[in-house]
Design a protein around this motif. Structure first.
Motif, PDB file in Angstrom:
ATOM      1  N   SER A 117       0.614  -1.715   0.031  1.00  0.00           N
ATOM      2  CA  SER A 117      -0.053   0.272  -0.090  1.00  0.00           C
ATOM      3  C   SER A 117       0.641   1.487   0.205  1.00  0.00           C
ATOM      4  CB  SER A 117      -0.818  -0.091   1.070  1.00  0.00           C
ATOM      5  OG  SER A 117      -1.932  -1.390   0.910  1.00  0.00           O
ATOM      6  N   LYS A 118       2.025   0.823  -0.784  1.00  0.00           N
ATOM      7  CA  LYS A 118       3.213   2.387  -0.455  1.00  0.00           C
ATOM      8  C   LYS A 118       3.230   2.619  -1.518  1.00  0.00           C
ATOM      9  CE  LYS A 118       4.308   2.029   4.590  1.00  0.00           C
ATOM     10  NZ  LYS A 118       3.539   3.586   4.748  1.00  0.00           N
ATOM     11  N   VAL A 119       3.334   1.702  -2.646  1.00  0.00           N
ATOM     12  CA  VAL A 119       3.570   2.044  -4.083  1.00  0.00           C
ATOM     13  C   VAL A 119       2.630   3.018  -5.051  1.00  0.00           C
ATOM     14  CG1 VAL A 119       5.128   1.417  -5.708  1.00  0.00           C
ATOM     15  CG2 VAL A 119       5.662   0.041  -4.059  1.00  0.00           C
ATOM     16  N   PHE A 120       3.719   3.727  -5.739  1.00  0.00           N
ATOM     17  CA  PHE A 120       2.262   4.874  -6.172  1.00  0.00           C
ATOM     18  C   PHE A 120       2.977   5.203  -7.948  1.00  0.00           C
ATOM     19  CE2 PHE A 120       0.937   5.488  -2.155  1.00  0.00           C
ATOM     20  CZ  PHE A 120      -0.517   5.308  -2.215  1.00  0.00           C
ATOM     21  N   LEU A 141      18.819   1.534   0.547  1.00  0.00           N
ATOM     22  CA  LEU A 141      19.856   2.443   0.890  1.00  0.00           C
ATOM     23  C   LEU A 141      19.363   3.586   0.383  1.00  0.00           C
ATOM     24  CD1 LEU A 141      22.519   2.450  -0.425  1.00  0.00           C
ATOM     25  CD2 LEU A 141      22.029   2.675  -3.127  1.00  0.00           C
ATOM     26  N   ARG A 142      18.053   3.930  -0.061  1.00  0.00           N
ATOM     27  CA  ARG A 142      18.082   5.555   0.280  1.00  0.00           C
ATOM     28  C   ARG A 142      17.342   6.036   1.606  1.00  0.00           C
ATOM     29  NH1 ARG A 142      15.040   8.097  -4.476  1.00  0.00           N
ATOM     30  NH2 ARG A 142      16.243   7.596  -6.001  1.00  0.00           N
ATOM     31  N   LEU A 143      17.235   4.307   2.389  1.00  0.00           N
ATOM     32  CA  LEU A 143      16.680   4.399   3.223  1.00  0.00           C
ATOM     33  C   LEU A 143      17.216   4.261   4.765  1.00  0.00           C
ATOM     34  CD1 LEU A 143      14.483   4.127   5.622  1.00  0.00           C
ATOM     35  CD2 LEU A 143      14.455   1.791   5.724  1.00  0.00           C
ATOM     36  N   MET A 152       9.952  -1.247   9.578  1.00  0.00           N
ATOM     37  CA  MET A 152      10.882   0.062   8.562  1.00  0.00           C
ATOM     38  C   MET A 152       9.718   1.200   8.160  1.00  0.00           C
ATOM     39  SD  MET A 152      14.698  -1.717   8.418  1.00  0.00           S
ATOM     40  CE  MET A 152      15.347  -0.155   8.013  1.00  0.00           C
ATOM     41  N   ALA A 153       9.349   0.204   6.663  1.00  0.00           N
ATOM     42  CA  ALA A 153       8.656   0.603   6.152  1.00  0.00           C
ATOM     43  C   ALA A 153       7.447   1.298   6.437  1.00  0.00           C
ATOM     44  CB  ALA A 153       8.192  -0.048   4.890  1.00  0.00           C
ATOM     45  N   GLU A 154       6.773   0.445   7.382  1.00  0.00           N
ATOM     46  CA  GLU A 154       5.390   1.280   8.160  1.00  0.00           C
ATOM     47  C   GLU A 154       6.162   2.245   8.796  1.00  0.00           C
ATOM     48  OE1 GLU A 154       3.723  -1.532  10.740  1.00  0.00           O
ATOM     49  OE2 GLU A 154       2.886  -2.455   9.035  1.00  0.00           O
ATOM     50  N   VAL A 155       7.379   2.510   9.859  1.00  0.00           N
ATOM     51  CA  VAL A 155       7.397   3.947  10.575  1.00  0.00           C
ATOM     52  C   VAL A 155       8.248   4.714  10.439  1.00  0.00           C
ATOM     53  CG1 VAL A 155       9.519   4.233  12.347  1.00  0.00           C
ATOM     54  CG2 VAL A 155       8.279   2.247  12.401  1.00  0.00           C
ATOM     55  N   PHE A 156       9.348   4.508   8.657  1.00  0.00           N
ATOM     56  CA  PHE A 156       9.596   5.410   7.682  1.00  0.00           C
ATOM     57  C   PHE A 156       8.860   6.474   6.615  1.00  0.00           C
ATOM     58  CE2 PHE A 156      13.327   3.776  10.654  1.00  0.00           C
ATOM     59  CZ  PHE A 156      13.373   5.168  11.997  1.00  0.00           C
ATOM     60  N   ILE A 157       8.265   5.433   5.869  1.00  0.00           N
ATOM     61  CA  ILE A 157       8.257   6.033   4.628  1.00  0.00           C
ATOM     62  C   ILE A 157       6.569   5.625   4.844  1.00  0.00           C
ATOM     63  CG2 ILE A 157       7.791   4.693   2.477  1.00  0.00           C
ATOM     64  CD1 ILE A 157      10.275   3.211   2.705  1.00  0.00           C
ATOM     65  N   ASP A 158       6.196   7.139   3.757  1.00  0.00           N
ATOM     66  CA  ASP A 158       4.994   7.548   3.175  1.00  0.00           C
ATOM     67  C   ASP A 158       4.566   6.930   2.152  1.00  0.00           C
ATOM     68  OD1 ASP A 158       2.104   8.743   4.531  1.00  0.00           O
ATOM     69  OD2 ASP A 158       3.052  10.527   2.856  1.00  0.00           O
ATOM     70  N   TRP A 199       8.788  10.570   2.813  1.00  0.00           N
ATOM     71  CA  TRP A 199       9.309  10.336   4.375  1.00  0.00           C
ATOM     72  C   TRP A 199       8.406  10.423   5.366  1.00  0.00           C
ATOM     73  CZ3 TRP A 199      12.766   6.883   3.693  1.00  0.00           C
ATOM     74  CH2 TRP A 199      14.116   6.569   2.314  1.00  0.00           C
ATOM     75  N   VAL A 200       8.059   9.416   6.334  1.00  0.00           N
ATOM     76  CA  VAL A 200       7.185  10.401   7.859  1.00  0.00           C
ATOM     77  C   VAL A 200       8.043  10.531   8.294  1.00  0.00           C
ATOM     78  CG1 VAL A 200       6.290   9.173   9.532  1.00  0.00           C
ATOM     79  CG2 VAL A 200       6.313   8.066   7.774  1.00  0.00           C
ATOM     80  N   GLY A 201       7.952  12.450   8.654  1.00  0.00           N
ATOM     81  CA  GLY A 201       8.080  12.621   9.772  1.00  0.00           C
ATOM     82  C   GLY A 201       8.891  14.347   8.636  1.00  0.00           C
ATOM     83  N   GLU A 202       9.311  13.861   7.109  1.00  0.00           N
ATOM     84  CA  GLU A 202       9.931  15.285   6.624  1.00  0.00           C
ATOM     85  C   GLU A 202       9.351  16.688   7.139  1.00  0.00           C
ATOM     86  OE1 GLU A 202      11.203  14.674   1.339  1.00  0.00           O
ATOM     87  OE2 GLU A 202       9.146  13.689   2.278  1.00  0.00           O
ATOM     88  N   GLU A 203       8.249  17.196   7.482  1.00  0.00           N
ATOM     89  CA  GLU A 203       8.117  18.482   7.444  1.00  0.00           C
ATOM     90  C   GLU A 203       8.725  18.639   8.737  1.00  0.00           C
ATOM     91  OE1 GLU A 203       4.106  21.136   8.811  1.00  0.00           O
ATOM     92  OE2 GLU A 203       3.968  18.983   8.024  1.00  0.00           O
ATOM     93  N   ALA A 204       9.148  17.618  10.150  1.00  0.00           N
ATOM     94  CA  ALA A 204       9.838  17.907  10.931  1.00  0.00           C
ATOM     95  C   ALA A 204      10.869  18.117  10.511  1.00  0.00           C
ATOM     96  CB  ALA A 204       9.323  17.118  11.607  1.00  0.00           C
TER      97      ALA A 204
END
Length: 526
Positions: free
Chosen positions: A319-322, A372-374, A496-502, A516-521
């Motif tokens: 549910s994260k690939v678009f 690798l990006r993560l 890891m995908a759930e925690v860091f990847i939007d 990324w999750v928290g990118e605005e912060a």
């Protein structure tokens, strides 16, 4: 940290004008800020505002409240300030648990300004607190019952007090009634005709797209349908899908039947609803677009051709690939003997080629590239958050120094006032002359004004330094905790995908973007 909690319920719209203004978000904010500015023991602390606008007080599952509660449990928030008990909550049992048990256990001070309640100062007024919470709870239940009874009466009369379904328009001459929208009704009839011919949902959607028939949301926007003119589309390339077709085929409203009480709320204020076994129906309530025979024939074919839901596979990027072209989620093909892959089936399902990438993206390769990006993102997070922690330490040290200086000035100011009083008592007692008293008084007044000026400057500096606090700091702290937890993982995992990847967006030739999750912060640190 001092948390200012503000809540406004949608049901507050049913209050009289005076009470609505009294409970407005802006009024609550003004009242709480004035209280903080007049409280020497609070105004030097960090202030954070938590606002739940449009949430019932009978449930504590409110986003801002839950965020505040998380900081309370981490001991970040030490004081909670509300306008009154009803803004905190209207469920007297849970309110009592929070105010009398949980908050004291966590060492959190609770202040209700209008109720003149401060858990840090009050010795024992538990009965008053309990009675006010009980009154608030029953008031909310009574208000809810009155509003719901009005809605029930409208339902029993077959009134559409919500937006009219696609294919209909509100009747301007008869409130609560609907009339057929001829252009949209032709689309609905066309869908039922195709379903009765035995066409599958995806085939019907493909034909609608080939015929250039606008989707429901696009139709509402183009025709400026009242109440739905701003209906959003998922992407610029939105098209008819099997799901959208199914939503029309299973809606009995098109036979002229009004259906209500399909679901009911378990408790007042609860978000949980349960299906009712026998919903209420009013046949012939409004003009029909399709006859009952056509509707039930479509149901037999429609329900018989639907695919069984796929098993809940737990691959890493579920549910994260678009797709980077159409914006829709990519399909996942799981193979036992060959490699698994992602692909965009929007063009195939809708029959409209909008330039989506045609290749299959290997899951194994995608996981490696994302991982690798993560790793790079985690390294950047450690550096950025480390600098943020250092900046926060320096800010707190500065606040402590300013606080110490303010305390010294306040002590000197109070000493001057005492000295002034002592000279006055000596003058009244005849120990010093009038001239001596006025001379000393003048000196002390000059010193007092100087101290007040210095103290005001220190308070202004404190206020400036407090405003420098990053409002995303709690979120950054959570991110750093997750970084430490996962920094040594050898490969990408679902957790890891759930925690860091939007979101992962794929374009042709393996071009990809990751949100990324928290990118605005993190952006707030740059």
């Amino acid at each position: 940290m001092v948390a200012l909690y503000i809540r406004l319920s949608r049901l507050d719209d049913n209050l009289d004008e005076r009470k609505l203004e009294s409970n407005s978000v802006e009024n609550q904010r003004k009242l709480l800020n004035e209280f903080i500015s007049e409280s020497p023991d609070l105004r030097t602390d960090d202030i954070e505002e938590f606002v739940d606008d449009g949430f019932s007080g009978t449930s504590f599952q409110r986003p801002a409240f839950q965020r505040m509660l998380g900081l309370i449990k981490k001991r970040t928030v030490t004081t909670v300030v509300v306008k009154d008990f009803s803004r905190f909550g209207r469920n007297y049992v849970e309110c009592a648990d929070y105010i009398e048990k949980l908050l004291p256990f966590l060492g959190t001070r609770f202040i209700s300004v209008s109720d003149n309640y401060d858990s840090g100062k009050c010795e024992d007024n538990g009965i008053d607190v309990a009675m006010k919470n009980i009154v608030n709870s029953y008031y909310s239940q009574d208000l809810s019952r009155k509003v719901m009874s009005t809605f029930d009466l409208k339902r029993e009369n077959g009134e559409f007090f919500f937006a009219a379904p696609f294919g209909y328009l509100r009747d301007e001459n008869r409130p609560g009634k609907i009339v057929i929208d001829e252009e949209a009704a032709r689309v609905v009839s066309h869908i039922f005709d195709l379903a009765c011919d035995g066409r599958r949902l995806s085939d019907i959607a493909r034909q609608l797209n080939q015929e250039k028939i606008p989707t429901i949301a696009r139709y509402n926007r183009e025709h400026k349908i009242k109440g739905k003119a701003n209906s959003p589309e998922k992407s610029d390339f939105a098209a008819w899908t099997g799901t959208k077709v199914a939503s029309i085929l299973k809606n009995e409203v098109y036979t002229g039947t009004y259906i209500y009480r399909k679901r009911k709320r378990l408790l007042t204020g609860s978000k949980k609803r349960v299906n009712v076994g026998n919903p209420k129906k009013i046949p012939g309530n409004h003009p029909a677009i399709v006859d009952c025979e056509t509707f039930y024939l479509a149901q037999e074919i429609f329900t018989g051709t639907r695919k069984k839901p796929a098993e809940n596979r737990r691959y890493q990027l579920k549910s994260k690939v678009f797709c980077g072209r159409c914006g829709y989620a990519m399909a996942y093909q799981e193979n036992v003997c060959d490699e698994c892959f992602f692909f965009c089936n929007h063009s195939r399902n809708t029959g409209s080629d909008v330039g989506c990438p045609g290749e299959h993206f290997s899951e194994e390769i995608l996981n490696e590239r994302v991982f690798l990006r993560l790793r790079q993102w985690l390294s950047f997070l450690e550096t950025a958050c480390g600098k943020a922690e250092e900046s926060e330490r320096n800010r707190r040290e500065c606040l402590n120094l300013l606080g110490e200086e303010a305390a010294r000035l306040q002590f000197s100011l109070e000493a001057c006032e005492r000295e002034k009083l002592r000279f006055y008592e000596s003058y009244v007692g005849g120990e010093i002359s009038r001239e001596e008293f006025f001379l000393e008084k003048q000196k002390l007044n000059s010193e007092i004004e100087s101290l007040k000026s210095e103290l005001s400057a220190i308070r202004e500096k404190e206020s400036t330094v407090r405003r420098l606090r990053n409002r995303h700091q709690p979120e950054l702290d959570d991110l750093m905790s997750d970084v430490r937890l996962f920094r040594n993982e050898p490969k990408l995992t679902r957790k890891m995908a759930e925690v860091f990847i939007d979101k992962v967006t794929l374009y042709g030739k393996w071009q990809l973007e990751i949100d990324w999750v928290g990118e605005e912060a993190v952006d707030s640190l740059i």
